[in-house]
Scaffold this motif. Structure first.
Motif, mmCIF file in Angstrom:
data_model
loop_
_atom_site.group_PDB
_atom_site.id
_atom_site.type_symbol
_atom_site.label_atom_id
_atom_site.label_comp_id
_atom_site.label_asym_id
_atom_site.label_seq_id
_atom_site.Cartn_x
_atom_site.Cartn_y
_atom_site.Cartn_z
ATOM 1 N N UNK A 69 0.832 -1.203 0.000
ATOM 2 C CA UNK A 69 0.000 0.000 0.000
ATOM 3 C C UNK A 69 0.865 1.250 0.000
ATOM 4 N N UNK A 70 2.053 1.137 0.571
ATOM 5 C CA UNK A 70 2.958 2.287 0.651
ATOM 6 C C UNK A 70 4.346 1.872 0.189
ATOM 7 N N UNK A 122 -1.127 -4.389 -18.287
ATOM 8 C CA UNK A 122 -0.391 -5.409 -17.535
ATOM 9 C C UNK A 122 -0.742 -5.373 -16.041
ATOM 10 N N UNK A 123 -2.035 -5.267 -15.778
ATOM 11 C CA UNK A 123 -2.508 -5.225 -14.384
ATOM 12 C C UNK A 123 -3.184 -6.551 -14.052
ATOM 13 N N UNK A 124 -2.776 -7.120 -12.937
ATOM 14 C CA UNK A 124 -3.361 -8.360 -12.464
ATOM 15 C C UNK A 124 -4.812 -8.124 -12.031
ATOM 16 N N UNK A 125 -5.708 -8.991 -12.461
ATOM 17 C CA UNK A 125 -7.128 -8.855 -12.089
ATOM 18 C C UNK A 125 -7.329 -8.799 -10.590
ATOM 19 N N UNK A 172 -0.534 3.027 -7.131
ATOM 20 C CA UNK A 172 -0.767 1.886 -8.015
ATOM 21 C C UNK A 172 -0.907 0.575 -7.222
ATOM 22 N N UNK A 173 -1.186 0.719 -5.922
ATOM 23 C CA UNK A 173 -1.315 -0.491 -5.100
ATOM 24 C C UNK A 173 -2.493 -1.329 -5.569
ATOM 25 N N UNK A 174 -3.554 -0.666 -5.897
ATOM 26 C CA UNK A 174 -4.742 -1.343 -6.397
ATOM 27 C C UNK A 174 -5.323 -0.495 -7.512
ATOM 28 N N UNK A 189 -6.210 4.400 -11.220
ATOM 29 C CA UNK A 189 -5.435 4.041 -10.028
ATOM 30 C C UNK A 189 -6.122 4.662 -8.815
ATOM 31 N N UNK A 190 -5.485 4.562 -7.667
ATOM 32 C CA UNK A 190 -6.134 5.004 -6.428
ATOM 33 C C UNK A 190 -6.222 6.515 -6.285
#
Lengths: 403, 403
Positions: free
Chosen positions: A58-59, A140-143, A83-85, A103-104
């Motif tokens: 997260x950080x 290229x982002x994991x679901x 870009x954590x989630x 992104x967040x």
DNA sequence: GATTAAGTTAGTAAAGGTAACAAACTAACC
DNA sequence: GGTTAGTTTGTTACCTTTACTAACTTAATC
């Protein structure tokens, strides 16, 4: 869900963890010691929670800052990992649907637009699922890193049960959208009214950033408003709050027998909404001859606006009346809600500059308190941004996912 | 204050303690084991907290119930101690002030009424302090058992700083009431607008018991409304929410040059408030001769109402117009707020039975959703009840006092 | 080297949870 | 009618989680 949760060591930690993450998100970069100072949480506690947040990505640590003037160990800087989630935002409109990956922090990394009507048959959601997966693949982002999908719908929506009560432009009535979406998407689904979603977006990143009491008035085919009160979206007791299309701004006119009543539209919709404007114009033109607008096969509100701007007397008279109705409606909204700001959104807000002075005049004269009126800070992306914000707000439980 | 509180073992316990006390207050009598089951808190934890609450006298054991059909130890019944603490409620009106001592369930144990104006010079608060201490002495209540004093004020109020912004009937402007009160009373002081206080009372024990979204419309000299939205009093961004006296229900009339403007009063106040009614009536009578109302030296709204009820044509015409304005204003409130119920309060609500059908007709025809309209469940005591409720709400921190 | 600030380690206290148990009752059985 | 099995309430003993304090290490400046 929130109020009736008992206190356990676990909830205690969750609370502190959320507090620390929020703090980092708001004021990064920060050091552990600064966080401890700010939140009045002891240094060891901060350190241990920061450790977990680092592990969960997260950080991020971004190296040490130079020490203070009086010396001492150099603080390790910590920043929020935007870009954590990721979140998927969808804005279903009557004609076009926009889907985006965010992104967040609300950076839209990819967007896809398609025509709603072409897909409404075999399922808009399947199309959304397709383009969403495509965009995720390209980025290229994991679901698994997707927190959820937020969907804005042009109609009255029961957010709790996830049912679209009535969306005329999509011909949906009591449509169990959330349930349907949950069968298709592998992510948590959140849906809401398009106006509610828009005001969330404006309060997150737009014209009402960080304000607690905000009203967004959307003027399109119909007229409606979304409200954030005391920091939370206000939806009313039966999801019908903000239906100011039903405002009556002229009781004598409303009581007249010939004042037409279409179901699903209110007095203000009829007298100041897009459909109403077009209607009034074509009626006025019948009594007229030799008017350039008569050549149009289909008359739109935009046409009438354009002619009014070039001082065409017939169009001008109609538009002036419309603006008056809207102005008094806004004044009434201010008198009852007392928001920090009124934001104008929807199709007609594009010409806002032109009629804003007249609105301000009415408001300063008739509203209970002087209140600023702004136009929306965003264009077409406001819907998806708001949908993203919706997901982030509803998923306060974010931290539970990976911990 | 609430959101930004870090989690510690202490806050955790406070939370659970509050939860348990609330549970007992709502559903007494209960046994320890039932509480544990209901709140999903373990039995030892419940026992230890209950022990503390017993010591602090917030709750009482009232002996054992008979065991269940399948046998087992008899449960010890626990009830909320309504007399654990007391609250003082004060309703300052333009003419009369009512002060009362209440227990935690809203039973008014003693009340005292006095004329506001006679005391406004040398200080209403000193008079309140006198009668309050007298009532406490008569009831044999220790001053230390008073949780606080709630004061309802007839005017716009900044609750946070405790300043009465404007209360015309008391000639208060920017009056630091809370600060002044805190110098006089040995208890925590809470103040708010009279309409806000009234809606709190109705939601606590009256016509809107337990509802989350409630609007109370008060029609007296002026017109205003108090709102509970999502369970909390909504006061607006500058304490000016609910100022529906400024509603414009007729844009043509509003735009007329001869539509009079008094500062501090809005369009609806002028056309449907008590002062407006009297004004309209005396104007109408000027053009008339031989009307019984002309004999009155001072014409009041009540007079006009009374004559309208006995079918006097002039009075009837005025009142019918007034009711129409109010009806459309309420319809507009419903359209934007979508409350569960609308409550009519204030002086004119006494004749509500008479005009309620007409209001309902307008609402069903013009509001966005059909909504029930009720009259206030209380008479003159609504103000003090609401003031008591205000104290109880604002002092959630109640438990910290003795623990 | 003295001073200062950041971050860690060690030990303590507070709170809630689990499991086992005593207490107190019903019901069935001989 | 006394005894016993089963049930429910409430308590005791012990464990785990978490945060806090105090002391300590690390890494800077002066």
């Amino acid at each position: 869900m929130s109020v009736f949760e008992k206190g356990t060591p676990f909830t205690m930690k969750e609370k502190n963890k959320r507090l620390i993450l929020q703090c980092i998100q708001d004021d990064s970069p920060l050091s552990r010691s600064e966080i401890a100072e700010k939140l009045k949480i002891s240094k060891p506690t901060v350190s241990s929670i920061v450790e977990e947040l680092l592990q969960e990505e997260w950080i991020k640590e971004i190296g040490a800052r130079t020490a203070g003037a009086q010396g001492g160990r150099r603080p390790i800087q910590i920043t929020f990992n935007h870009q954590a989630r990721f979140v998927i935002g969808v804005d279903i409109g009557g004609t076009k649907t926009l889907a985006a990956i965010s992104d967040l922090s609300g950076n839209l990394l990819a967007t896809t637009l398609f025509h709603t009507q072409e897909e409404v048959q075999c399922g808009i959601l399947h199309k959304v699922n397709m383009v969403a997966k495509q965009m995720l693949a390209e980025l290229n982002i994991d679901e698994k890193k997707v927190l959820g999908i937020g969907i804005g719908v042009p109609g009255m929506t029961n957010v709790k049960d996830g049912i679209v009560i009535d969306a005329p432009s999509l011909r949906w009535k009591m449509h169990p959208l959330k349930h349907e979406a949950e069968k298709i998407f592998p992510w948590p689904v959140f849906i809401d009214n398009d106006v509610n979603v828009a005001v969330l977006g404006e309060q997150w990143l737009g014209a009402a950033k960080g304000m607690s009491n905000v009203v967004l008035i959307s003027i399109g085919t119909g007229i409606g408003c979304g409200m954030i009160l005391e920091g939370n979206l206000y939806r009313g007791s039966s999801w019908a709050a903000g239906e100011i299309g039903y405002f009556v701004t002229d009781i004598h006119q409303a009581k007249q027998k010939d004042d037409p009543i279409y179901s699903g539209y209110g007095f203000l919709d009829r007298h100041a909404g897009g459909a109403g404007i077009a209607n009034k114009a074509s009626q006025a033109l019948k009594k007229q001859s030799n008017h350039p607008l008569q050549e149009k096969a289909v008359l739109t509100a935009k046409d009438v606006f354009d002619y009014a701007k070039s001082d065409d007397p017939i169009a001008l008279k109609i538009i002036e009346e419309v603006i008056d109705h809207i102005g008094f409606a806004i004044a009434n909204v201010i008198s009852i809600i007392n928001p920090e700001v009124i934001i104008l959104g929807g199709g007609i807000s594009k010409s806002a500059d032109w009629y804003l002075p007249r609105l301000e005049e009415i408001i300063s004269q008739f509203a209970s308190v002087p209140t600023e009126v702004k136009r929306s800070a965003f264009g077409s992306e406001i819907g998806v941004l708001g949908a993203v914000s919706l997901v982030l707000r509803e998923r306060e439980c974010v931290l539970k996912t990976l911990s």
